[in-house]
Design an enzyme around this catalytic site. Structure first.
Site: not given
Length: 140
Positions: A6-8, A11
């Site tokens: 996931v990006s961050t 999340q």
């Protein structure tokens, strides 16, 4: 091998859902999972330690299959190139939720992703500049 990203950090629930989904899929197919790699970071960042360790293991011929939920969870752009790269070393990437898109839909998704990435970078630059300005003002 399962790979989920996931990006961050916000999340993390999505990361757990991806991992659970992939493990359930593999169990249903009778696939024994040797390792689960989870990663938090941009799909455009090629300096992610876990991702690079994964590629090192691909190059060494240590991985037969990599199970991912979606191509953009592995890499944001250039998935076809990386898939071909892995194939050269005997590793197959298994995309469990591969959406079938028309060329127009693919292009639209790519453009939306590009706009999103640049808007995030622009926001980051504004935040950085504001921080510099606030720092200058606090020193006076």
């Amino acid at each position: 091998m399962i790979y989920a990203r996931v990006s961050t950090a916000n999340q993390k629930d999505d990361l757990e859902n991806q991992t659970d989904f992939l493990q359930t899929y593999c169990n249903a197919k009778g696939v024994i999972i040797s390792e689960v790699i989870t990663d938090i970071g941009s799909g455009l960042n090629y300096h992610r330690k876990k991702w690079n360790r994964l590629l090192d293991n691909v190059i060494a011929g240590n991985i037969e299959n990599i199970y991912i939920a979606y191509p953009d969870r592995f890499i944001r752009f250039g998935f076809d190139w990386f898939e071909q790269f892995c194939n050269k070393f005997g590793t197959k990437i298994v995309v469990v939720n591969n959406k079938k898109l028309s060329p127009e839909q693919e292009l639209t998704e790519d453009l939306i992703n590009i706009i999103h990435i640049f808007s995030c970078r622009s926001y980051g630059l504004r935040k950085y500049r504001k921080g510099l300005q606030d720092d200058k003002n606090s020193k006076n």
